[in-house]
Design a protein around this motif. Sequence first.
Motif, PDB file in Angstrom:
ATOM      1  N   ILE A  12       0.879  -1.166   0.000  1.00 37.41           N
ATOM      2  CA  ILE A  12       0.000   0.000   0.000  1.00 37.41           C
ATOM      3  C   ILE A  12       0.919   1.219   0.000  1.00 37.41           C
ATOM      4  O   ILE A  12       1.635   1.454   0.962  1.00 37.41           O
ATOM      5  CB  ILE A  12      -0.927  -0.010   1.232  1.00 37.41           C
ATOM      6  CG1 ILE A  12      -1.724  -1.313   1.265  1.00 37.41           C
ATOM      7  CG2 ILE A  12      -1.845   1.205   1.213  1.00 37.41           C
ATOM      8  CD1 ILE A  12      -2.469  -1.552   2.554  1.00 37.41           C
ATOM      9  N   LYS A  13       0.907   1.976  -1.112  1.00 35.31           N
ATOM     10  CA  LYS A  13       1.881   3.045  -1.302  1.00 35.31           C
ATOM     11  C   LYS A  13       1.305   4.430  -1.064  1.00 35.31           C
ATOM     12  O   LYS A  13       0.212   4.749  -1.505  1.00 35.31           O
ATOM     13  CB  LYS A  13       2.419   3.016  -2.741  1.00 35.31           C
ATOM     14  CG  LYS A  13       3.152   1.762  -3.066  1.00 35.31           C
ATOM     15  CD  LYS A  13       4.513   1.829  -3.611  1.00 35.31           C
ATOM     16  CE  LYS A  13       5.303   3.044  -3.683  1.00 35.31           C
ATOM     17  NZ  LYS A  13       6.576   2.963  -2.976  1.00 35.31           N
ATOM     18  N   GLY A  14       2.082   5.248  -0.330  1.00 28.81           N
ATOM     19  CA  GLY A  14       1.839   6.674  -0.263  1.00 28.81           C
ATOM     20  C   GLY A  14       0.626   7.153   0.499  1.00 28.81           C
ATOM     21  O   GLY A  14       0.189   8.276   0.299  1.00 28.81           O
ATOM     22  N   GLY A  15       0.083   6.323   1.375  1.00 30.81           N
ATOM     23  CA  GLY A  15      -1.075   6.746   2.155  1.00 30.81           C
ATOM     24  C   GLY A  15      -0.676   7.444   3.437  1.00 30.81           C
ATOM     25  O   GLY A  15       0.505   7.528   3.790  1.00 30.81           O
ATOM     26  N   THR A  16      -1.661   7.955   4.134  1.00 29.62           N
ATOM     27  CA  THR A  16      -1.429   8.529   5.458  1.00 29.62           C
ATOM     28  C   THR A  16      -1.770   7.450   6.477  1.00 29.62           C
ATOM     29  O   THR A  16      -2.935   7.085   6.639  1.00 29.62           O
ATOM     30  CB  THR A  16      -2.316   9.767   5.690  1.00 29.62           C
ATOM     31  OG1 THR A  16      -1.988  10.752   4.711  1.00 29.62           O
ATOM     32  CG2 THR A  16      -2.105  10.344   7.080  1.00 29.62           C
ATOM     33  N   VAL A  17      -0.750   6.905   7.113  1.00 27.78           N
ATOM     34  CA  VAL A  17      -0.929   5.853   8.115  1.00 27.78           C
ATOM     35  C   VAL A  17      -1.406   6.506   9.406  1.00 27.78           C
ATOM     36  O   VAL A  17      -0.818   7.488   9.867  1.00 27.78           O
ATOM     37  CB  VAL A  17       0.383   5.066   8.338  1.00 27.78           C
ATOM     38  CG1 VAL A  17       0.235   4.067   9.465  1.00 27.78           C
ATOM     39  CG2 VAL A  17       0.798   4.369   7.042  1.00 27.78           C
ATOM     40  N   VAL A  18      -2.478   5.964   9.986  1.00 23.23           N
ATOM     41  CA  VAL A  18      -3.048   6.505  11.218  1.00 23.23           C
ATOM     42  C   VAL A  18      -2.909   5.449  12.311  1.00 23.23           C
ATOM     43  O   VAL A  18      -3.471   4.362  12.203  1.00 23.23           O
ATOM     44  CB  VAL A  18      -4.533   6.884  11.039  1.00 23.23           C
ATOM     45  CG1 VAL A  18      -5.108   7.431  12.328  1.00 23.23           C
ATOM     46  CG2 VAL A  18      -4.701   7.876   9.898  1.00 23.23           C
ATOM     47  N   ASN A  19      -2.136   5.767  13.324  1.00 26.88           N
ATOM     48  CA  ASN A  19      -1.998   4.901  14.502  1.00 26.88           C
ATOM     49  C   ASN A  19      -2.663   5.582  15.692  1.00 26.88           C
ATOM     50  O   ASN A  19      -3.224   6.658  15.559  1.00 26.88           O
ATOM     51  CB  ASN A  19      -0.522   4.629  14.805  1.00 26.88           C
ATOM     52  CG  ASN A  19       0.080   3.646  13.828  1.00 26.88           C
ATOM     53  OD1 ASN A  19      -0.610   2.806  13.269  1.00 26.88           O
ATOM     54  ND2 ASN A  19       1.377   3.758  13.613  1.00 26.88           N
ATOM     55  N   ASP A  20      -2.560   4.976  16.852  1.00 26.04           N
ATOM     56  CA  ASP A  20      -3.195   5.556  18.031  1.00 26.04           C
ATOM     57  C   ASP A  20      -2.528   6.843  18.484  1.00 26.04           C
ATOM     58  O   ASP A  20      -3.138   7.661  19.153  1.00 26.04           O
ATOM     59  CB  ASP A  20      -3.211   4.547  19.179  1.00 26.04           C
ATOM     60  CG  ASP A  20      -1.819   4.209  19.675  1.00 26.04           C
ATOM     61  OD1 ASP A  20      -0.869   4.214  18.866  1.00 26.04           O
ATOM     62  OD2 ASP A  20      -1.674   3.922  20.864  1.00 26.04           O
ATOM     63  N   ASP A  21      -1.265   7.053  18.084  1.00 29.57           N
ATOM     64  CA  ASP A  21      -0.531   8.210  18.596  1.00 29.57           C
ATOM     65  C   ASP A  21      -0.137   9.255  17.557  1.00 29.57           C
ATOM     66  O   ASP A  21       0.280  10.346  17.905  1.00 29.57           O
ATOM     67  CB  ASP A  21       0.724   7.740  19.331  1.00 29.57           C
ATOM     68  CG  ASP A  21       1.676   6.952  18.439  1.00 29.57           C
ATOM     69  OD1 ASP A  21       1.253   6.489  17.359  1.00 29.57           O
ATOM     70  OD2 ASP A  21       2.850   6.800  18.825  1.00 29.57           O
ATOM     71  N   ARG A  22      -0.262   8.921  16.243  1.00 30.31           N
ATOM     72  CA  ARG A  22       0.142   9.893  15.237  1.00 30.31           C
ATOM     73  C   ARG A  22      -0.323   9.493  13.847  1.00 30.31           C
ATOM     74  O   ARG A  22      -0.786   8.378  13.633  1.00 30.31           O
ATOM     75  CB  ARG A  22       1.655  10.087  15.235  1.00 30.31           C
ATOM     76  CG  ARG A  22       2.432   8.845  14.829  1.00 30.31           C
ATOM     77  CD  ARG A  22       3.933   9.070  14.989  1.00 30.31           C
ATOM     78  NE  ARG A  22       4.665   7.872  14.627  1.00 30.31           N
ATOM     79  CZ  ARG A  22       5.591   7.830  13.678  1.00 30.31           C
ATOM     80  NH1 ARG A  22       5.910   8.917  13.018  1.00 30.31           N
ATOM     81  NH2 ARG A  22       6.211   6.714  13.404  1.00 30.31           N
ATOM     82  N   GLN A  23      -0.166  10.431  12.897  1.00 34.06           N
ATOM     83  CA  GLN A  23      -0.432  10.204  11.479  1.00 34.06           C
ATOM     84  C   GLN A  23       0.847  10.544  10.720  1.00 34.06           C
ATOM     85  O   GLN A  23       1.524  11.518  11.052  1.00 34.06           O
ATOM     86  CB  GLN A  23      -1.541  11.122  10.974  1.00 34.06           C
ATOM     87  CG  GLN A  23      -2.866  10.918  11.626  1.00 34.06           C
ATOM     88  CD  GLN A  23      -3.911  11.884  11.063  1.00 34.06           C
ATOM     89  OE1 GLN A  23      -3.783  12.419   9.975  1.00 34.06           O
ATOM     90  NE2 GLN A  23      -4.955  12.105  11.834  1.00 34.06           N
ATOM     91  N   PHE A  24       1.160   9.751   9.687  1.00 33.83           N
ATOM     92  CA  PHE A  24       2.358  10.018   8.900  1.00 33.83           C
ATOM     93  C   PHE A  24       2.237   9.369   7.527  1.00 33.83           C
ATOM     94  O   PHE A  24       1.536   8.378   7.362  1.00 33.83           O
ATOM     95  CB  PHE A  24       3.617   9.528   9.626  1.00 33.83           C
ATOM     96  CG  PHE A  24       3.580   8.063   9.998  1.00 33.83           C
ATOM     97  CD1 PHE A  24       4.214   7.113   9.207  1.00 33.83           C
ATOM     98  CD2 PHE A  24       2.912   7.634  11.137  1.00 33.83           C
ATOM     99  CE1 PHE A  24       4.169   5.761   9.545  1.00 33.83           C
ATOM    100  CE2 PHE A  24       2.877   6.293  11.482  1.00 33.83           C
ATOM    101  CZ  PHE A  24       3.509   5.352  10.684  1.00 33.83           C
TER     102      PHE A  24
END
Length: 97
Positions: A12-24
């Motif tokens: 999965i390329k170039g998305g905004t990864v969303v975790n419990d503590d941040r987005q990147f």
Amino acid sequence: FFSAKMSQALLIKGGTVVNDDRQFKADVLVKDGLIAAVGENLEAPADARVVDAAGKYVMPGGIDPHTHCQLPFMGTVAADDFNYGTRAALAGGATML
């Protein structure tokens, strides 16, 4: 998206990864149904299916700790049983009740 074989790698390329503590911004490589790597500019294995996630969020499955499957209430029972309730949850992105 769900038709990929479990043994086939998925990038999965170039998305905004969303975790419990941040987005990147990052790529996510999945092998054998498990996340193998998260990072920038990951290389796709030769057999990988590549999904362009630019402009989209990439999130882990959610957990819904407050459900009413088969809940008895005042002489009635909630319409959803566990079979249909979990199917509905999965369709909405929750992977565990």
